[in-house]
Design a protein around this motif. Structure first.
Motif, short mmCIF file in Angstrom:
data_model
loop_
_atom_site.label_atom_id
_atom_site.label_comp_id
_atom_site.label_asym_id
_atom_site.label_seq_id
_atom_site.Cartn_x
_atom_site.Cartn_y
_atom_site.Cartn_z
N ALA A 26 17.95 -9.92 -13.63
CA ALA A 26 18.60 -9.16 -12.57
C ALA A 26 18.79 -7.69 -12.95
N GLY A 27 18.85 -7.41 -14.25
CA GLY A 27 19.05 -6.04 -14.70
C GLY A 27 17.77 -5.29 -15.00
N VAL A 28 16.62 -5.96 -14.83
CA VAL A 28 15.33 -5.32 -15.11
C VAL A 28 14.89 -4.49 -13.92
N LYS A 29 14.43 -3.27 -14.21
CA LYS A 29 13.92 -2.40 -13.15
C LYS A 29 12.40 -2.38 -13.20
N VAL A 30 11.79 -2.53 -12.02
CA VAL A 30 10.34 -2.51 -11.93
C VAL A 30 9.91 -1.34 -11.05
N GLY A 31 8.65 -0.93 -11.23
CA GLY A 31 8.14 0.18 -10.42
C GLY A 31 7.12 0.99 -11.17
N GLY A 32 6.80 2.16 -10.62
CA GLY A 32 5.86 3.06 -11.26
C GLY A 32 6.35 3.47 -12.64
N LYS A 33 5.43 3.61 -13.56
CA LYS A 33 5.78 3.85 -14.97
C LYS A 33 6.69 5.06 -15.17
N LEU A 34 6.45 6.14 -14.44
CA LEU A 34 7.19 7.38 -14.65
C LEU A 34 8.56 7.37 -13.98
N PHE A 35 8.76 6.47 -13.01
CA PHE A 35 9.98 6.54 -12.21
C PHE A 35 10.89 5.32 -12.31
N ARG A 36 10.42 4.26 -12.98
CA ARG A 36 11.20 3.02 -12.91
C ARG A 36 12.58 3.14 -13.56
N ARG A 37 12.71 4.03 -14.57
CA ARG A 37 13.99 4.15 -15.26
C ARG A 37 15.09 4.63 -14.33
N PHE A 38 14.75 5.60 -13.45
CA PHE A 38 15.77 6.20 -12.58
C PHE A 38 15.71 5.68 -11.15
N TYR A 91 5.15 -6.75 -18.42
CA TYR A 91 4.64 -5.51 -19.01
C TYR A 91 4.11 -4.52 -17.97
N ARG A 92 3.27 -4.99 -17.05
CA ARG A 92 2.67 -4.07 -16.08
C ARG A 92 3.71 -3.43 -15.18
N ILE A 93 4.69 -4.20 -14.75
CA ILE A 93 5.62 -3.70 -13.75
C ILE A 93 6.92 -3.12 -14.33
N ALA A 94 7.23 -3.48 -15.58
CA ALA A 94 8.49 -3.02 -16.16
C ALA A 94 8.35 -2.49 -17.59
N GLY A 95 7.17 -2.59 -18.18
CA GLY A 95 6.97 -2.10 -19.54
C GLY A 95 7.61 -2.97 -20.60
N ILE A 96 7.91 -4.23 -20.26
CA ILE A 96 8.57 -5.16 -21.19
C ILE A 96 7.59 -6.27 -21.56
N ARG A 97 7.37 -6.46 -22.84
CA ARG A 97 6.41 -7.47 -23.29
C ARG A 97 7.09 -8.84 -23.43
N LYS A 98 7.47 -9.40 -22.30
CA LYS A 98 8.10 -10.72 -22.27
C LYS A 98 7.57 -11.50 -21.08
N ARG A 99 7.38 -12.80 -21.27
CA ARG A 99 7.06 -13.67 -20.14
C ARG A 99 8.32 -13.88 -19.30
N GLY A 155 0.82 -1.21 0.00
CA GLY A 155 0.00 0.00 0.00
C GLY A 155 0.85 1.26 0.00
N ILE A 156 2.13 1.10 0.34
CA ILE A 156 3.05 2.24 0.41
C ILE A 156 4.20 2.08 -0.57
N CYS A 157 4.77 0.90 -0.65
CA CYS A 157 5.93 0.65 -1.51
C CYS A 157 5.53 -0.22 -2.70
N PHE A 158 6.37 -0.23 -3.73
CA PHE A 158 6.04 -1.04 -4.90
C PHE A 158 6.10 -2.52 -4.53
#
Length: 242
Positions: free
Chosen positions: A82-94, A64-72, A22-25
């Motif tokens: 290990a190199g994939v970043k997940v999170g909110g759409k606007l902030f996951r890159r940084f 897709y939902r958590i990282a914007g990547i269309r892969k199973r 409810g607070i963190c990803f």
């Protein structure tokens, strides 16, 4: 008002749903650490398998939902994941989070003396030959149970390790409500709070198994005065129960 030892013992265990999501990803080490800060008794998390059979903490079957990547996730090697970043759409890159392995999450729970609810997801059902590795990690903990919507995978778990606790995630339409005794291979039922009504609640109570309720916010009237048949709450907001 002073609480007796008996009332404290009967208090439901509070599981942080995908961590304190409810607070963190969700399903990140940040969410698990926040759950500890909010004094949760345990963590509920989801497990999927990578292409090389590594169990990782991830709810969705794809990225897709958590990282914007269309892969199973099952098509990706653990070293690549290990190199994939997940999170909110606007902030996951940084400011994105990485996906933890199940081993990392189990170690975290062991160090912080947390109960653990491991929910097995689709990719585990697709490759049950990887169950043994998951079970071997789980039994490192004193208070752990394995849950799933897939009754067959739980039957396999119980056959492999009779001592480990299992819980079926029940559904209103597909569960055999008049024959709950058929689920002899589970020790409990985890269910959404919408099923806290008749005829479902009577059937669940009569089963005599452990009952845990998910979808809880902590604002429900039943949360303030939990009935004795409830073994645990599964919530995005564990601090509200403390």
């Amino acid at each position: 008002m002073k609480l007796s030892i008996t009332s404290l013992m009967c208090k439901p265990i509070v599981f942080a749903h995908r961590g304190a999501s409810g607070i963190c990803f969700e399903n990140t080490m940040s969410a698990f650490k926040e759950a500890v800060r909010q004094k949760a008794d345990g963590i509920e998390l989801d497990v999927q398998l990578t292409a090389d059979g590594v169990p990782v903490v991830l709810h969705d079957v794809d990225l897709y939902r958590i990282a914007g990547i269309r892969k199973r996730v099952s098509s990706i090697h653990s070293s690549e994941l290990a190199g994939v970043k997940v999170g909110g759409k606007l902030f996951r890159r940084f400011m994105g989070h990485r996906i933890p392995s199940l081993r990392e999450a189990v170690t975290f729970c062991e160090l912080n003396r947390l109960a653990l609810n491991i929910e097995l997801k689709e990719t585990v059902s697709e490759r049950p030959e990887n169950l043994r590795a998951i079970i071997d990690m789980a039994i490192m903990l004193d208070n752990v149970h394995i849950s799933s919507f897939d009754s067959e995978i739980l039957k396999n778990v119980k056959a492999m390790e009779p001592t480990i606790e299992t819980a079926l995630l029940v559904k209103r339409k597909t569960t055999e409500w008049n024959r709950l005794e058929n689920y002899y291979y589970v020790d409990g039922f985890n269910f959404h709070k919408r099923l806290l009504k008749e005829p479902y609640s009577s059937a669940l109570i009569a089963s005599g198994k452990k009952l845990r309720v998910y979808g809880m916010t902590g604002k429900e009237a039943i949360a303030a005065q939990p009935p004795s048949y409830i073994s645990g709450w599964i919530t995005d907001y564990p601090g509200r129960f403390k």
